[in-house]
Design a protein around this motif. Sequence first.
Motif, PDB file in Angstrom:
ATOM      1  N   ALA A  57       0.743  -1.124  -0.148  1.00  0.00           N
ATOM      2  CA  ALA A  57      -0.067   0.576  -0.163  1.00  0.00           C
ATOM      3  C   ALA A  57       1.055   1.149   0.026  1.00  0.00           C
ATOM      4  O   ALA A  57       2.009   1.782   0.340  1.00  0.00           O
ATOM      5  CB  ALA A  57      -0.809   0.217   1.401  1.00  0.00           C
ATOM      6  N   MET A  58       0.395   2.121  -0.437  1.00  0.00           N
ATOM      7  CA  MET A  58       1.338   3.590  -0.698  1.00  0.00           C
ATOM      8  C   MET A  58       0.544   4.782  -1.641  1.00  0.00           C
ATOM      9  O   MET A  58      -0.561   4.220  -2.579  1.00  0.00           O
ATOM     10  CB  MET A  58       3.104   3.259  -2.147  1.00  0.00           C
ATOM     11  N   PRO A  59       1.291   5.764  -1.182  1.00  0.00           N
ATOM     12  CA  PRO A  59       0.304   6.995  -2.097  1.00  0.00           C
ATOM     13  C   PRO A  59       0.146   7.010  -3.259  1.00  0.00           C
ATOM     14  O   PRO A  59       1.717   6.207  -4.375  1.00  0.00           O
ATOM     15  CB  PRO A  59       1.048   8.201  -1.470  1.00  0.00           C
ATOM     16  N   GLU A  60      -0.541   7.433  -4.017  1.00  0.00           N
ATOM     17  CA  GLU A  60      -1.033   6.657  -5.142  1.00  0.00           C
ATOM     18  C   GLU A  60       0.602   7.211  -6.876  1.00  0.00           C
ATOM     19  O   GLU A  60       0.853   6.789  -7.799  1.00  0.00           O
ATOM     20  CB  GLU A  60      -2.228   7.223  -6.196  1.00  0.00           C
ATOM     21  N   ARG A  61       1.134   8.208  -5.597  1.00  0.00           N
ATOM     22  CA  ARG A  61       1.703   9.491  -6.267  1.00  0.00           C
ATOM     23  C   ARG A  61       3.324   8.420  -6.864  1.00  0.00           C
ATOM     24  O   ARG A  61       3.994   8.442  -8.385  1.00  0.00           O
ATOM     25  CB  ARG A  61       2.357  10.341  -5.787  1.00  0.00           C
ATOM     26  N   ARG A 120      -4.571 -25.596   0.469  1.00  0.00           N
ATOM     27  CA  ARG A 120      -5.396 -25.358   1.248  1.00  0.00           C
ATOM     28  C   ARG A 120      -5.045 -26.581   2.465  1.00  0.00           C
ATOM     29  O   ARG A 120      -4.366 -26.721   2.452  1.00  0.00           O
ATOM     30  CB  ARG A 120      -6.327 -26.068   0.740  1.00  0.00           C
ATOM     31  N   GLY A 121      -4.951 -25.507   3.886  1.00  0.00           N
ATOM     32  CA  GLY A 121      -4.148 -25.762   5.028  1.00  0.00           C
ATOM     33  C   GLY A 121      -3.205 -25.659   4.809  1.00  0.00           C
ATOM     34  O   GLY A 121      -2.351 -25.795   6.321  1.00  0.00           O
ATOM     35  N   GLN A 122      -2.110 -25.359   4.105  1.00  0.00           N
ATOM     36  CA  GLN A 122      -0.590 -24.482   4.380  1.00  0.00           C
ATOM     37  C   GLN A 122      -0.769 -23.483   5.363  1.00  0.00           C
ATOM     38  O   GLN A 122      -1.453 -21.709   4.880  1.00  0.00           O
ATOM     39  CB  GLN A 122      -0.002 -24.732   2.894  1.00  0.00           C
ATOM     40  N   PRO A 123       0.516 -23.691   6.337  1.00  0.00           N
ATOM     41  CA  PRO A 123       0.276 -22.760   7.568  1.00  0.00           C
ATOM     42  C   PRO A 123       0.959 -21.132   6.655  1.00  0.00           C
ATOM     43  O   PRO A 123       2.095 -21.453   6.119  1.00  0.00           O
ATOM     44  CB  PRO A 123       0.716 -22.892   8.903  1.00  0.00           C
ATOM     45  N   ALA A 124       0.996 -20.500   6.918  1.00  0.00           N
ATOM     46  CA  ALA A 124       1.540 -19.081   6.743  1.00  0.00           C
ATOM     47  C   ALA A 124       1.664 -17.771   7.466  1.00  0.00           C
ATOM     48  O   ALA A 124       0.460 -17.704   7.368  1.00  0.00           O
ATOM     49  CB  ALA A 124       0.975 -18.724   4.846  1.00  0.00           C
ATOM     50  N   THR A 125       2.647 -17.164   7.288  1.00  0.00           N
ATOM     51  CA  THR A 125       2.883 -15.772   8.274  1.00  0.00           C
ATOM     52  C   THR A 125       2.903 -14.322   6.452  1.00  0.00           C
ATOM     53  O   THR A 125       3.408 -14.488   5.968  1.00  0.00           O
ATOM     54  CB  THR A 125       4.325 -15.115   8.676  1.00  0.00           C
ATOM     55  N   ARG A 126       1.800 -14.382   6.945  1.00  0.00           N
ATOM     56  CA  ARG A 126       1.057 -13.632   6.471  1.00  0.00           C
ATOM     57  C   ARG A 126       1.609 -11.962   6.562  1.00  0.00           C
ATOM     58  O   ARG A 126       1.361 -11.315   7.985  1.00  0.00           O
ATOM     59  CB  ARG A 126      -0.185 -12.817   5.966  1.00  0.00           C
ATOM     60  N   ILE A 127       1.745 -10.724   6.035  1.00  0.00           N
ATOM     61  CA  ILE A 127       2.882  -9.830   5.744  1.00  0.00           C
ATOM     62  C   ILE A 127       2.054  -8.750   5.281  1.00  0.00           C
ATOM     63  O   ILE A 127       1.587  -8.952   3.692  1.00  0.00           O
ATOM     64  CB  ILE A 127       4.121 -10.133   5.636  1.00  0.00           C
ATOM     65  N   ALA A 128       1.392  -7.637   5.828  1.00  0.00           N
ATOM     66  CA  ALA A 128       1.382  -6.627   4.912  1.00  0.00           C
ATOM     67  C   ALA A 128       2.096  -5.091   4.966  1.00  0.00           C
ATOM     68  O   ALA A 128       2.102  -4.627   6.256  1.00  0.00           O
ATOM     69  CB  ALA A 128      -0.319  -6.811   5.262  1.00  0.00           C
ATOM     70  N   VAL A 129       2.069  -4.448   4.221  1.00  0.00           N
ATOM     71  CA  VAL A 129       3.400  -3.513   4.223  1.00  0.00           C
ATOM     72  C   VAL A 129       2.807  -2.205   3.770  1.00  0.00           C
ATOM     73  O   VAL A 129       2.232  -2.470   2.268  1.00  0.00           O
ATOM     74  CB  VAL A 129       4.822  -2.931   3.621  1.00  0.00           C
ATOM     75  N   GLN A 130       2.866  -1.169   4.541  1.00  0.00           N
ATOM     76  CA  GLN A 130       2.321   0.259   3.478  1.00  0.00           C
ATOM     77  C   GLN A 130       3.506   1.426   3.887  1.00  0.00           C
ATOM     78  O   GLN A 130       3.960   1.440   5.001  1.00  0.00           O
ATOM     79  CB  GLN A 130       0.899   0.904   4.152  1.00  0.00           C
ATOM     80  N   LEU A 131       3.794   1.643   2.608  1.00  0.00           N
ATOM     81  CA  LEU A 131       4.210   2.780   3.020  1.00  0.00           C
ATOM     82  C   LEU A 131       4.156   3.620   2.797  1.00  0.00           C
ATOM     83  O   LEU A 131       2.717   4.569   2.322  1.00  0.00           O
ATOM     84  CB  LEU A 131       5.625   3.126   0.981  1.00  0.00           C
ATOM     85  N   GLY A 132       4.716   5.376   4.193  1.00  0.00           N
ATOM     86  CA  GLY A 132       3.927   6.239   3.892  1.00  0.00           C
ATOM     87  C   GLY A 132       4.823   7.264   3.671  1.00  0.00           C
ATOM     88  O   GLY A 132       4.256   8.240   3.092  1.00  0.00           O
ATOM     89  N   GLN A 133       6.061   7.022   3.758  1.00  0.00           N
ATOM     90  CA  GLN A 133       6.938   8.250   2.995  1.00  0.00           C
ATOM     91  C   GLN A 133       8.029   8.151   2.297  1.00  0.00           C
ATOM     92  O   GLN A 133       8.852   6.565   2.497  1.00  0.00           O
ATOM     93  CB  GLN A 133       7.825   9.278   3.722  1.00  0.00           C
ATOM     94  N   PHE A 134       8.509   8.025   1.302  1.00  0.00           N
ATOM     95  CA  PHE A 134       9.700   7.940  -0.103  1.00  0.00           C
ATOM     96  C   PHE A 134      10.208   8.927  -0.749  1.00  0.00           C
ATOM     97  O   PHE A 134       9.647   9.790  -1.663  1.00  0.00           O
ATOM     98  CB  PHE A 134       8.918   6.966  -0.775  1.00  0.00           C
ATOM     99  N   ASP A 135      10.711   9.643  -0.035  1.00  0.00           N
ATOM    100  CA  ASP A 135      11.617  11.104  -0.545  1.00  0.00           C
ATOM    101  C   ASP A 135      12.541  10.953  -1.271  1.00  0.00           C
ATOM    102  O   ASP A 135      13.730  11.015  -0.073  1.00  0.00           O
ATOM    103  CB  ASP A 135      11.078  11.965  -0.052  1.00  0.00           C
TER     104      ASP A 135
END
Length: 208
Positions: A57-61, A120-135
């Motif tokens: 997830a990141m700003p559209e720009r 199906r049924g396979q365990p996995a660690t789920r990671i969700a990343v959000q970029l807030g700033q990238f100057d």
Amino acid sequence: MNSRCVAATLGAALLMAGCATSSGPQYYSLAETAAPVRTAVAAGGTTPVYIELAPIAMPERFARPQMVVRKKGSPESPAVDILEDHRWSSSFDSELRDALGSSIASRLGAVDVTKTGRLRGQPATRIAVQLGQFDAAEGSRVDASFTWTVRRTDEGPATGCQLSLSEPVGSGFDALAQGAQRVTAKLADAIAASVSAIKANQVPSCAA
């Protein structure tokens, strides 16, 4: 053939050669050239570790292939340049996701099922990343901030983390891309450490 014809023919040939050798956009990658490889034991277990990385997830720009940089000589200005001749090898959100997925997996000795999908049924660690700033400022630095959550598939609440980074860079866009690579590598280090902590039933040091 008289001298005028020779000159005209030579001029046309040089013009065609110039067109043939003109360069297009320069493309860059965030992928590490030699990511560290570890075993699944580093993630807190002896069984295979599976990770699944959600779309970044990141700003559209920023979600474009072109580099977005601060105006040269005015790193504190709100003005930015969108560089048509200096691009990531794919849209920046996809580039970052691919680089992070492979880097995190290599640090953990894990299997990245982000694109292949998991059984199906396979365990996995789920990671969700959000970029807030990238100057990014050429000849100056790359400043970035991220938040992310980690959770075991269908098991309890997610654990949140945050990280701010500032990476100095030299002049030129190659140096700027290398600075962005280092930022991505440090983010992968931090995310991998948080996954390891959760797999070991510990609270990550980055927990927000």
